[in-house]
Design a protein around this motif. Structure first.
Motif, PDB file in Angstrom:
ATOM      1  N   ALA A 160       0.944  -1.068  -0.211  1.00  0.00           N
ATOM      2  CA  ALA A 160       0.055  -0.011  -0.096  1.00  0.00           C
ATOM      3  C   ALA A 160       0.864   1.226  -0.414  1.00  0.00           C
ATOM      4  CB  ALA A 160      -0.715  -0.187   1.198  1.00  0.00           C
ATOM      5  N   ALA A 161       0.554   2.520  -0.905  1.00  0.00           N
ATOM      6  CA  ALA A 161       1.074   3.336  -0.843  1.00  0.00           C
ATOM      7  C   ALA A 161       0.346   4.627  -0.794  1.00  0.00           C
ATOM      8  CB  ALA A 161       2.109   3.278  -2.100  1.00  0.00           C
ATOM      9  N   MET A 162       1.219   5.627  -0.512  1.00  0.00           N
ATOM     10  CA  MET A 162       0.430   7.027  -0.450  1.00  0.00           C
ATOM     11  C   MET A 162       1.567   8.055  -0.609  1.00  0.00           C
ATOM     12  SD  MET A 162      -0.679   7.433   3.665  1.00  0.00           S
ATOM     13  CE  MET A 162      -0.732   9.335   3.456  1.00  0.00           C
ATOM     14  N   GLU A 163       1.147   9.219  -1.152  1.00  0.00           N
ATOM     15  CA  GLU A 163       2.200  10.239  -1.407  1.00  0.00           C
ATOM     16  C   GLU A 163       2.321  10.989   0.064  1.00  0.00           C
ATOM     17  OE1 GLU A 163       0.131   9.934  -4.043  1.00  0.00           O
ATOM     18  OE2 GLU A 163       1.488   9.631  -5.568  1.00  0.00           O
ATOM     19  N   VAL A 164       3.726  11.504   0.346  1.00  0.00           N
ATOM     20  CA  VAL A 164       3.720  12.091   1.704  1.00  0.00           C
ATOM     21  C   VAL A 164       4.636  13.433   1.380  1.00  0.00           C
ATOM     22  CG1 VAL A 164       3.761   9.963   3.167  1.00  0.00           C
ATOM     23  CG2 VAL A 164       5.885  10.784   2.122  1.00  0.00           C
ATOM     24  N   PRO A 165       4.592  14.380   2.205  1.00  0.00           N
ATOM     25  CA  PRO A 165       5.474  15.519   1.857  1.00  0.00           C
ATOM     26  C   PRO A 165       6.935  15.053   1.863  1.00  0.00           C
ATOM     27  CG  PRO A 165       3.871  16.035   3.770  1.00  0.00           C
ATOM     28  CD  PRO A 165       3.947  14.706   3.318  1.00  0.00           C
ATOM     29  N   GLY A 173       9.510   3.831   4.257  1.00  0.00           N
ATOM     30  CA  GLY A 173      10.008   3.235   3.074  1.00  0.00           C
ATOM     31  C   GLY A 173       9.391   3.970   1.722  1.00  0.00           C
ATOM     32  N   ILE A 174      10.234   4.113   0.802  1.00  0.00           N
ATOM     33  CA  ILE A 174       9.925   4.944  -0.481  1.00  0.00           C
ATOM     34  C   ILE A 174      10.111   4.225  -1.556  1.00  0.00           C
ATOM     35  CG2 ILE A 174      10.401   7.067  -1.649  1.00  0.00           C
ATOM     36  CD1 ILE A 174       9.155   7.687   0.953  1.00  0.00           C
ATOM     37  N   LEU A 175       9.122   4.119  -2.665  1.00  0.00           N
ATOM     38  CA  LEU A 175       9.235   3.545  -3.818  1.00  0.00           C
ATOM     39  C   LEU A 175       9.950   4.319  -4.949  1.00  0.00           C
ATOM     40  CD1 LEU A 175       5.590   2.380  -4.127  1.00  0.00           C
ATOM     41  CD2 LEU A 175       7.483   1.141  -3.132  1.00  0.00           C
ATOM     42  N   ASP A 176      10.732   3.420  -5.811  1.00  0.00           N
ATOM     43  CA  ASP A 176      11.569   4.132  -6.634  1.00  0.00           C
ATOM     44  C   ASP A 176      10.678   3.469  -7.822  1.00  0.00           C
ATOM     45  OD1 ASP A 176      13.406   5.117  -8.500  1.00  0.00           O
ATOM     46  OD2 ASP A 176      14.873   3.726  -7.851  1.00  0.00           O
ATOM     47  N   ILE A 177       9.930   4.520  -8.703  1.00  0.00           N
ATOM     48  CA  ILE A 177       8.844   4.101  -9.544  1.00  0.00           C
ATOM     49  C   ILE A 177       9.485   3.847 -10.868  1.00  0.00           C
ATOM     50  CG2 ILE A 177       7.128   4.936 -10.928  1.00  0.00           C
ATOM     51  CD1 ILE A 177       6.368   6.812  -8.355  1.00  0.00           C
ATOM     52  N   LYS A 178       9.095   2.602 -11.570  1.00  0.00           N
ATOM     53  CA  LYS A 178       9.367   2.356 -12.776  1.00  0.00           C
ATOM     54  C   LYS A 178       8.456   2.792 -13.648  1.00  0.00           C
ATOM     55  CE  LYS A 178       9.451  -2.073 -13.943  1.00  0.00           C
ATOM     56  NZ  LYS A 178       9.861  -3.559 -14.134  1.00  0.00           N
ATOM     57  N   GLU A 179       7.117   2.395 -13.524  1.00  0.00           N
ATOM     58  CA  GLU A 179       5.844   2.932 -14.559  1.00  0.00           C
ATOM     59  C   GLU A 179       4.909   3.206 -13.579  1.00  0.00           C
ATOM     60  OE1 GLU A 179       3.343   1.431 -18.248  1.00  0.00           O
ATOM     61  OE2 GLU A 179       4.908   0.125 -17.258  1.00  0.00           O
ATOM     62  N   ASP A 180       4.155   4.377 -13.925  1.00  0.00           N
ATOM     63  CA  ASP A 180       3.086   5.005 -13.025  1.00  0.00           C
ATOM     64  C   ASP A 180       1.917   4.598 -13.822  1.00  0.00           C
ATOM     65  OD1 ASP A 180       1.145   6.140 -11.407  1.00  0.00           O
ATOM     66  OD2 ASP A 180       2.429   7.726 -10.845  1.00  0.00           O
ATOM     67  N   MET A 190      13.185  -0.229  -3.636  1.00  0.00           N
ATOM     68  CA  MET A 190      12.526   0.258  -2.563  1.00  0.00           C
ATOM     69  C   MET A 190      13.652   0.831  -1.487  1.00  0.00           C
ATOM     70  SD  MET A 190       9.797  -2.516  -1.580  1.00  0.00           S
ATOM     71  CE  MET A 190       8.849  -1.874  -0.667  1.00  0.00           C
ATOM     72  N   VAL A 191      13.476   1.917  -0.600  1.00  0.00           N
ATOM     73  CA  VAL A 191      14.580   2.516  -0.065  1.00  0.00           C
ATOM     74  C   VAL A 191      14.148   2.603   1.242  1.00  0.00           C
ATOM     75  CG1 VAL A 191      16.206   4.197   0.292  1.00  0.00           C
ATOM     76  CG2 VAL A 191      15.555   3.623  -1.829  1.00  0.00           C
ATOM     77  N   GLU A 192      14.444   2.070   2.364  1.00  0.00           N
ATOM     78  CA  GLU A 192      13.958   2.455   3.983  1.00  0.00           C
ATOM     79  C   GLU A 192      14.394   3.595   4.378  1.00  0.00           C
ATOM     80  OE1 GLU A 192      11.654   1.555   6.942  1.00  0.00           O
ATOM     81  OE2 GLU A 192      11.546   0.515   5.081  1.00  0.00           O
ATOM     82  N   LYS A 193      13.432   4.736   4.741  1.00  0.00           N
ATOM     83  CA  LYS A 193      13.802   5.889   5.396  1.00  0.00           C
ATOM     84  C   LYS A 193      15.144   6.432   4.911  1.00  0.00           C
ATOM     85  CE  LYS A 193      12.026   3.998   9.539  1.00  0.00           C
ATOM     86  NZ  LYS A 193      11.977   3.644  11.131  1.00  0.00           N
ATOM     87  N   PRO A 194      15.284   7.067   3.790  1.00  0.00           N
ATOM     88  CA  PRO A 194      16.131   7.596   2.956  1.00  0.00           C
ATOM     89  C   PRO A 194      16.611   8.928   3.651  1.00  0.00           C
ATOM     90  CG  PRO A 194      14.186   7.853   1.700  1.00  0.00           C
ATOM     91  CD  PRO A 194      13.934   6.863   2.886  1.00  0.00           C
ATOM     92  N   ALA A 196      17.363  12.707   4.234  1.00  0.00           N
ATOM     93  CA  ALA A 196      16.799  13.856   3.621  1.00  0.00           C
ATOM     94  C   ALA A 196      17.255  14.250   2.077  1.00  0.00           C
ATOM     95  CB  ALA A 196      16.929  15.038   4.507  1.00  0.00           C
ATOM     96  N   GLY A 197      16.594  14.553   1.186  1.00  0.00           N
ATOM     97  CA  GLY A 197      17.107  14.882  -0.133  1.00  0.00           C
ATOM     98  C   GLY A 197      17.541  13.809  -1.176  1.00  0.00           C
ATOM     99  N   THR A 198      17.288  12.645  -0.494  1.00  0.00           N
ATOM    100  CA  THR A 198      17.864  11.485  -1.386  1.00  0.00           C
ATOM    101  C   THR A 198      16.744  10.478  -1.879  1.00  0.00           C
ATOM    102  OG1 THR A 198      18.357  10.055   0.625  1.00  0.00           O
ATOM    103  CG2 THR A 198      20.129  11.437  -0.327  1.00  0.00           C
ATOM    104  N   ALA A 199      15.427  10.779  -1.375  1.00  0.00           N
ATOM    105  CA  ALA A 199      14.340   9.906  -1.680  1.00  0.00           C
ATOM    106  C   ALA A 199      14.045   9.755  -3.140  1.00  0.00           C
ATOM    107  CB  ALA A 199      13.067  10.280  -0.984  1.00  0.00           C
ATOM    108  N   PRO A 200      13.944   8.619  -3.584  1.00  0.00           N
ATOM    109  CA  PRO A 200      13.612   8.376  -5.267  1.00  0.00           C
ATOM    110  C   PRO A 200      12.208   9.087  -5.653  1.00  0.00           C
ATOM    111  CG  PRO A 200      13.541   6.321  -4.183  1.00  0.00           C
ATOM    112  CD  PRO A 200      13.721   7.535  -3.074  1.00  0.00           C
ATOM    113  N   SER A 201      11.311   9.045  -4.640  1.00  0.00           N
ATOM    114  CA  SER A 201      10.077   9.607  -4.998  1.00  0.00           C
ATOM    115  C   SER A 201       9.222   9.992  -3.727  1.00  0.00           C
ATOM    116  CB  SER A 201       8.974   8.547  -5.645  1.00  0.00           C
ATOM    117  OG  SER A 201       8.614   7.655  -4.773  1.00  0.00           O
ATOM    118  N   ASN A 202       8.178  10.575  -3.591  1.00  0.00           N
ATOM    119  CA  ASN A 202       7.455  10.898  -2.327  1.00  0.00           C
ATOM    120  C   ASN A 202       6.156   9.807  -2.088  1.00  0.00           C
ATOM    121  OD1 ASN A 202       5.425  11.675  -4.101  1.00  0.00           O
ATOM    122  ND2 ASN A 202       5.078  13.362  -3.086  1.00  0.00           N
ATOM    123  N   LEU A 203       6.457   8.630  -2.545  1.00  0.00           N
ATOM    124  CA  LEU A 203       5.340   7.544  -2.739  1.00  0.00           C
ATOM    125  C   LEU A 203       5.726   6.631  -1.541  1.00  0.00           C
ATOM    126  CD1 LEU A 203       2.601   6.775  -4.074  1.00  0.00           C
ATOM    127  CD2 LEU A 203       3.675   5.488  -5.325  1.00  0.00           C
TER     128      LEU A 203
END
Length: 297
Positions: A160-165, A173-180, A190-194, A196-203
């Protein structure tokens, strides 16, 4: 043949320290939103999704949680004697039949991945769900039921995923998106608790998963990740590296983080306002408080 999801794991071994002193004697999972414990919302959601077997990962001091799902003959008899049939039906809805529920101990707090790994012998070679009771989701169609439908389509791991600020990505945990693709998102990592400034998305990944047995195999490595804990997201990502698909699922509904005091209070207000027997009185009280604060300003 397409696999069906009939088992769910509920990791409930945490100490609930953010809710001390209440959780000194009461497991956080049976603290109530209005008049139902957190865990009851999770159980009801699982049942609506077709789950038949419920596996709780517990720890020392969780006896009250186990008792909650047991039969209460004396209380039932008293309600029956007094003709309180409505309350009797509510009480019966909390019972779990013999063989329907299992409890496994997590003896050391080694992370969510380790908690899920503790259930490996009860899962065997089949897909399974994981539900974190701290994440309560208000939805017309329960979140897990939405995910089961998506799993029937994809037959891959689903989170399950949702956009966060952006400022909050470091807490998830943040998703690295291949296709939306809208509600379903294919991922390339997927990156666990990246940091600050390194998250691949905000999902962000939240507390609902449908996973394949491969994830349990990856957890067998007991490899520590972020925070020195065995992270479930690392095992899911390892399954993806072995060729399994991992999807994010944008669910329809409102999520409340009941692992925090503010989130718990927000959920309490929201669920109370949704009740016909409570809405008017509570709304009048809230309106009076807001008006009195504005007048004071």
């Amino acid at each position: 043949m397409r696999s069906k999801v009939t088992k769910a794991i509920f990791p409930v071994a945490g100490l609930g320290t953010r809710f001390l002193p209440a959780t000194k004697s009461v497991p956080k999972e049976i603290m109530t939103l209005v008049d139902r414990p957190l865990v009851q919302y999770a159980i009801d959601e699982a049942r609506a999704a077709g789950i038949k077997e419920f596996i709780f990962i517990t720890s020392r001091g969780k006896g009250a949680l186990e008792d909650y799902f047991d039969y209460a003959p004396q209380l039932e008899a008293e309600l029956r004697r007094k003709g309180k049939d409505d309350l009797l039906e509510i009480l019966k809805s909390t019972n779990m039949d013999s063989g329907e529920v299992a409890y496994m101990r997590q003896h050391k707090p080694l992370g969510l991945g380790h908690a899920v790994w503790c259930a490996r012998r009860l899962i065997s070679n089949e897909p399974f769900a994981v539900i974190l009771p701290d994440d309560v989701i208000a939805a017309e169609k329960p979140c897990l039921a939405q995910m089961v439908e998506a799993f029937e389509e994809t037959q891959g791991n689903i989170v399950a995923a949702m956009e966060v600020p952006d400022a909050m990505t470091k807490s998830y945990g943040i998703l690295d998106i291949k296709e939306d693709m809208g509600s379903i998102v294919s991922t390339k990592g997927m990156v666990e608790k990246p940091a600050a400034g390194t998250a691949p998305s905000n999902l962000a990944v939240i507390g609902r998963y449908i996973l394949t047995p491969t994830v349990l195999q990856k957890l067998n490595r007991k490899q520590a990740g972020a925070g020195g804990e065995i992270q479930l997201t690392d095992a899911i990502d390892a399954a993806r590296e072995d060729g399994e698909e991992v999807y994010g699922f944008r669910f329809q509904g409102q999520r409340f983080d009941c692992g925090s005091k503010a989130g718990f209070l927000q959920a309490t207000v929201a669920f109370a306002l949704a009740r016909d027997d409570l809405r008017d009185e509570l709304w009048n009280y809230i309106s009076d408080v807001v008006h009195s604060e504005k007048a004071a300003q």
